[in-house]
Design a protein around this motif. Structure first.
Motif, PDB file in Angstrom:
ATOM      1  N   LEU A   8      58.688  47.259  60.905  1.00 59.33           N
ATOM      2  CA  LEU A   8      58.962  48.492  60.169  1.00 59.33           C
ATOM      3  C   LEU A   8      57.807  49.487  60.268  1.00 59.33           C
ATOM      4  O   LEU A   8      57.836  50.535  59.628  1.00 59.33           O
ATOM      5  N   ASP A   9      56.814  49.173  61.080  1.00 58.78           N
ATOM      6  CA  ASP A   9      55.654  50.055  61.225  1.00 58.78           C
ATOM      7  C   ASP A   9      56.018  51.438  61.756  1.00 58.78           C
ATOM      8  O   ASP A   9      55.249  52.387  61.585  1.00 58.78           O
ATOM      9  N   PHE A  10      57.145  51.564  62.414  1.00 59.13           N
ATOM     10  CA  PHE A  10      57.526  52.852  63.012  1.00 59.13           C
ATOM     11  C   PHE A  10      57.974  53.869  61.969  1.00 59.13           C
ATOM     12  O   PHE A  10      58.056  55.063  62.265  1.00 59.13           O
ATOM     13  N   MET A  11      58.279  53.432  60.755  1.00 58.85           N
ATOM     14  CA  MET A  11      58.841  54.348  59.756  1.00 58.85           C
ATOM     15  C   MET A  11      57.810  55.403  59.369  1.00 58.85           C
ATOM     16  O   MET A  11      56.679  55.073  58.976  1.00 58.85           O
ATOM     17  N   PRO A  12      58.159  56.684  59.502  1.00 63.78           N
ATOM     18  CA  PRO A  12      57.176  57.749  59.244  1.00 63.78           C
ATOM     19  C   PRO A  12      56.696  57.747  57.803  1.00 63.78           C
ATOM     20  O   PRO A  12      57.492  57.756  56.863  1.00 63.78           O
ATOM     21  N   GLY A  13      55.370  57.669  57.640  1.00 64.81           N
ATOM     22  CA  GLY A  13      54.769  57.693  56.316  1.00 64.81           C
ATOM     23  C   GLY A  13      54.350  56.342  55.795  1.00 64.81           C
ATOM     24  O   GLY A  13      53.613  56.259  54.802  1.00 64.81           O
ATOM     25  N   CYS A  14      54.783  55.249  56.453  1.00 67.07           N
ATOM     26  CA  CYS A  14      54.479  53.927  55.890  1.00 67.07           C
ATOM     27  C   CYS A  14      52.987  53.605  55.945  1.00 67.07           C
ATOM     28  O   CYS A  14      52.484  52.815  55.142  1.00 67.07           O
ATOM     29  N   GLY A  15      52.271  54.237  56.860  1.00 65.46           N
ATOM     30  CA  GLY A  15      50.833  53.993  56.942  1.00 65.46           C
ATOM     31  C   GLY A  15      50.054  54.533  55.758  1.00 65.46           C
ATOM     32  O   GLY A  15      48.901  54.138  55.530  1.00 65.46           O
ATOM     33  N   ASP A  16      50.663  55.429  54.992  1.00 66.85           N
ATOM     34  CA  ASP A  16      49.997  55.991  53.814  1.00 66.85           C
ATOM     35  C   ASP A  16      50.252  55.184  52.546  1.00 66.85           C
ATOM     36  O   ASP A  16      49.684  55.488  51.497  1.00 66.85           O
ATOM     37  N   MET A  17      51.103  54.164  52.629  1.00 68.01           N
ATOM     38  CA  MET A  17      51.405  53.358  51.449  1.00 68.01           C
ATOM     39  C   MET A  17      50.222  52.446  51.131  1.00 68.01           C
ATOM     40  O   MET A  17      49.563  51.918  52.030  1.00 68.01           O
ATOM     41  N   VAL A  18      49.948  52.264  49.845  1.00 70.47           N
ATOM     42  CA  VAL A  18      48.826  51.432  49.413  1.00 70.47           C
ATOM     43  C   VAL A  18      49.321  50.005  49.219  1.00 70.47           C
ATOM     44  O   VAL A  18      50.265  49.766  48.445  1.00 70.47           O
ATOM     45  N   ILE A  19      48.702  49.056  49.918  1.00 71.90           N
ATOM     46  CA  ILE A  19      49.051  47.646  49.785  1.00 71.90           C
ATOM     47  C   ILE A  19      48.145  47.030  48.718  1.00 71.90           C
ATOM     48  O   ILE A  19      46.942  46.868  48.930  1.00 71.90           O
ATOM     49  N   TYR A  20      48.716  46.713  47.575  1.00 72.57           N
ATOM     50  CA  TYR A  20      47.917  46.268  46.432  1.00 72.57           C
ATOM     51  C   TYR A  20      47.086  45.023  46.748  1.00 72.57           C
ATOM     52  O   TYR A  20      45.918  44.931  46.353  1.00 72.57           O
ATOM     53  N   LYS A  21      47.664  44.085  47.472  1.00 73.53           N
ATOM     54  CA  LYS A  21      46.985  42.811  47.736  1.00 73.53           C
ATOM     55  C   LYS A  21      45.702  42.993  48.536  1.00 73.53           C
ATOM     56  O   LYS A  21      44.762  42.207  48.399  1.00 73.53           O
ATOM     57  N   SER A  22      45.644  44.028  49.375  1.00 67.96           N
ATOM     58  CA  SER A  22      44.462  44.245  50.215  1.00 67.96           C
ATOM     59  C   SER A  22      43.738  45.543  49.875  1.00 67.96           C
ATOM     60  O   SER A  22      42.962  46.058  50.681  1.00 67.96           O
ATOM     61  N   SER A  75      61.396  54.385  48.951  1.00 59.42           N
ATOM     62  CA  SER A  75      60.110  54.854  48.435  1.00 59.42           C
ATOM     63  C   SER A  75      59.589  56.050  49.224  1.00 59.42           C
ATOM     64  O   SER A  75      59.131  57.047  48.643  1.00 59.42           O
ATOM     65  N   LEU A  76      59.640  55.963  50.551  1.00 56.84           N
ATOM     66  CA  LEU A  76      59.112  57.042  51.383  1.00 56.84           C
ATOM     67  C   LEU A  76      59.926  58.325  51.228  1.00 56.84           C
ATOM     68  O   LEU A  76      59.366  59.423  51.173  1.00 56.84           O
ATOM     69  N   ALA A  77      61.247  58.188  51.155  1.00 58.90           N
ATOM     70  CA  ALA A  77      62.087  59.383  51.014  1.00 58.90           C
ATOM     71  C   ALA A  77      61.841  60.060  49.679  1.00 58.90           C
ATOM     72  O   ALA A  77      61.748  61.295  49.602  1.00 58.90           O
ATOM     73  N   TRP A  78      61.737  59.268  48.619  1.00 64.91           N
ATOM     74  CA  TRP A  78      61.499  59.842  47.291  1.00 64.91           C
ATOM     75  C   TRP A  78      60.101  60.452  47.219  1.00 64.91           C
ATOM     76  O   TRP A  78      59.900  61.507  46.613  1.00 64.91           O
ATOM     77  N   LYS A 108      62.923  63.616  58.531  1.00 71.82           N
ATOM     78  CA  LYS A 108      62.011  62.525  58.189  1.00 71.82           C
ATOM     79  C   LYS A 108      62.587  61.679  57.063  1.00 71.82           C
ATOM     80  O   LYS A 108      62.568  60.443  57.112  1.00 71.82           O
ATOM     81  N   GLN A 109      63.121  62.330  56.031  1.00 66.54           N
ATOM     82  CA  GLN A 109      63.766  61.601  54.950  1.00 66.54           C
ATOM     83  C   GLN A 109      64.991  60.857  55.465  1.00 66.54           C
ATOM     84  O   GLN A 109      65.237  59.706  55.090  1.00 66.54           O
ATOM     85  N   ALA A 110      65.773  61.524  56.303  1.00 67.35           N
ATOM     86  CA  ALA A 110      66.998  60.918  56.805  1.00 67.35           C
ATOM     87  C   ALA A 110      66.714  59.631  57.566  1.00 67.35           C
ATOM     88  O   ALA A 110      67.447  58.643  57.439  1.00 67.35           O
ATOM     89  N   GLU A 111      65.638  59.624  58.343  1.00 68.43           N
ATOM     90  CA  GLU A 111      65.316  58.436  59.141  1.00 68.43           C
ATOM     91  C   GLU A 111      65.014  57.238  58.252  1.00 68.43           C
ATOM     92  O   GLU A 111      65.549  56.141  58.461  1.00 68.43           O
ATOM     93  N   VAL A 112      64.171  57.444  57.248  1.00 71.40           N
ATOM     94  CA  VAL A 112      63.797  56.296  56.413  1.00 71.40           C
ATOM     95  C   VAL A 112      64.953  55.876  55.496  1.00 71.40           C
ATOM     96  O   VAL A 112      65.126  54.682  55.201  1.00 71.40           O
ATOM     97  N   LEU A 113      65.754  56.834  55.047  1.00 70.33           N
ATOM     98  CA  LEU A 113      66.923  56.487  54.242  1.00 70.33           C
ATOM     99  C   LEU A 113      67.933  55.709  55.070  1.00 70.33           C
ATOM    100  O   LEU A 113      68.552  54.749  54.586  1.00 70.33           O
ATOM    101  N   TYR A 114      68.103  56.100  56.323  1.00 67.69           N
ATOM    102  CA  TYR A 114      69.038  55.385  57.194  1.00 67.69           C
ATOM    103  C   TYR A 114      68.584  53.944  57.395  1.00 67.69           C
ATOM    104  O   TYR A 114      69.399  53.010  57.364  1.00 67.69           O
TER     105      TYR A 114
END
Length: 300
Positions: free
Chosen positions: A63-77, A37-40, A165-171
């Motif tokens: 998985l908190d270290f993955m760059p960009g994950c803090g911008d993802m919207v968590i539907y439940k909250s 999701s983050l890479a795309w 950045k993409q390479a890290e999350v894809l890996y």
């Protein structure tokens, strides 16, 4: 693995002009769901699209270290209603790492279904998706959805377009969905893709350490309890099953993702052919199955 050129060109037509895009992944998101999701999302943002990544619930803390994950919207909250607003206005909805909207919790699947004008695109490696998408990049023989996303990016813009950045999350996605490259569907082309990711300068030992060596003490004690007290064997020690109740998990200060990988451990026993774990949650029981050799857990 060859992706049909006609699908790539159809997707190119969809994303040629800036669009409002939603990227959606499955409940209890794992490294592959988040990485793909983050890479795309990054590549679409780079090409001028307005992108919102939505997850049904929170991902594991390691998985908190993955760059960009803090911008993802968590539907439940999502008390601000960002997910609902993004879905209602979306021109394109990408479903990554799950084969059907019915796999989501009802409120979120109903929200997606309410947008009847958005084009829906599937990128996934699970079996038997229904025909409910405008484009389906469905390849069950692929080792991960992150690998599929890499192949789509490569087909659209070339391997040289992949950023560090993409390479890290894809890996992360490729590594976690293959058990650190020990499961099936490990093809020469997968390793060629990994070479491209490595060439961006990502720190592979650090990525491994972040994913596999960043658990809590509670998780370690829960693992010991599960293997010692809850693992049962059948069929002369070739099948193992485990179960965990909510009360048992609370005893060890359970956090989302703490039982990830438990089901794989019985397969370290030489004659073991199949493993299962049953985990109790508030309103459902999650079942995870793993096998090796000629045992096909998909039959279950």
């Amino acid at each position: 693995m060859q992706i049909a050129r006609s699908k790539i060109e159809q997707l190119r037509d969809y994303i040629e002009q800036p669009q409002r895009v939603v990227i959606l992944s499955h409940t209890n998101p794992d490294g592959d769901a988040i990485g793909s999701s983050l890479a795309w999302a990054e590549v679409l943002k780079r090409h001028g699209h307005e992108v919102t990544c939505i997850l049904p619930n929170k991902f594991p803390y390691y998985l908190d270290f993955m760059p960009g994950c803090g911008d993802m919207v968590i539907y439940k909250s999502d008390s601000e209603g960002r997910a609902a607003a993004a879905v209602r206005s979306a021109d394109l909805i990408f479903c990554l790492d799950f084969p059907s909207l019915h796999r989501l919790d009802a409120p979120l699947s109903e929200l997606i279904a309410s947008n009847t004008t958005a084009r829906r695109i599937l990128i996934d490696h699970h079996l038997d998706p229904p025909q409910e998408f405008d484009i389906m990049f469905s390849y069950p023989d692929a080792s991960s959805t992150s690998y599929l996303v890499y192949k789509v990016i490569e087909a659209l813009w070339g391997a040289q377009s992949v950023t560090a950045k993409q390479a890290e999350v894809l890996y992360v996605g490729m590594m976690t969905d293959t058990g650190n490259f020990s499961f099936s569907h490990l093809t020469p082309d997968l390793y060629m893709s990994l070479a491209v990711l490595c060439a961006t300068g990502i720190n592979i030992p650090q990525i491994y350490n972040n994913v596999y060596n960043s658990f809590t003490e509670g998780r370690a004690r829960l693992f010991g309890y599960t293997i010692n007290r809850k693992m049962k064997t059948l069929r002369k020690g070739t099948v193992a099953y485990m179960s965990l109740t909510e009360a048992e998990m609370r005893r060890f200060w359970f956090q989302q993702g703490d039982n990830e990988g438990f089901v794989n451990y019985p397969l370290t026993i030489k004659k073991m052919r199949m493993s299962a774990i049953f985990t109790e949650h508030t309103d459902f029981i999650r079942v995870s199955l793993r096998s090796r050799g000629n045992v096909d857990v998909n039959l279950f």
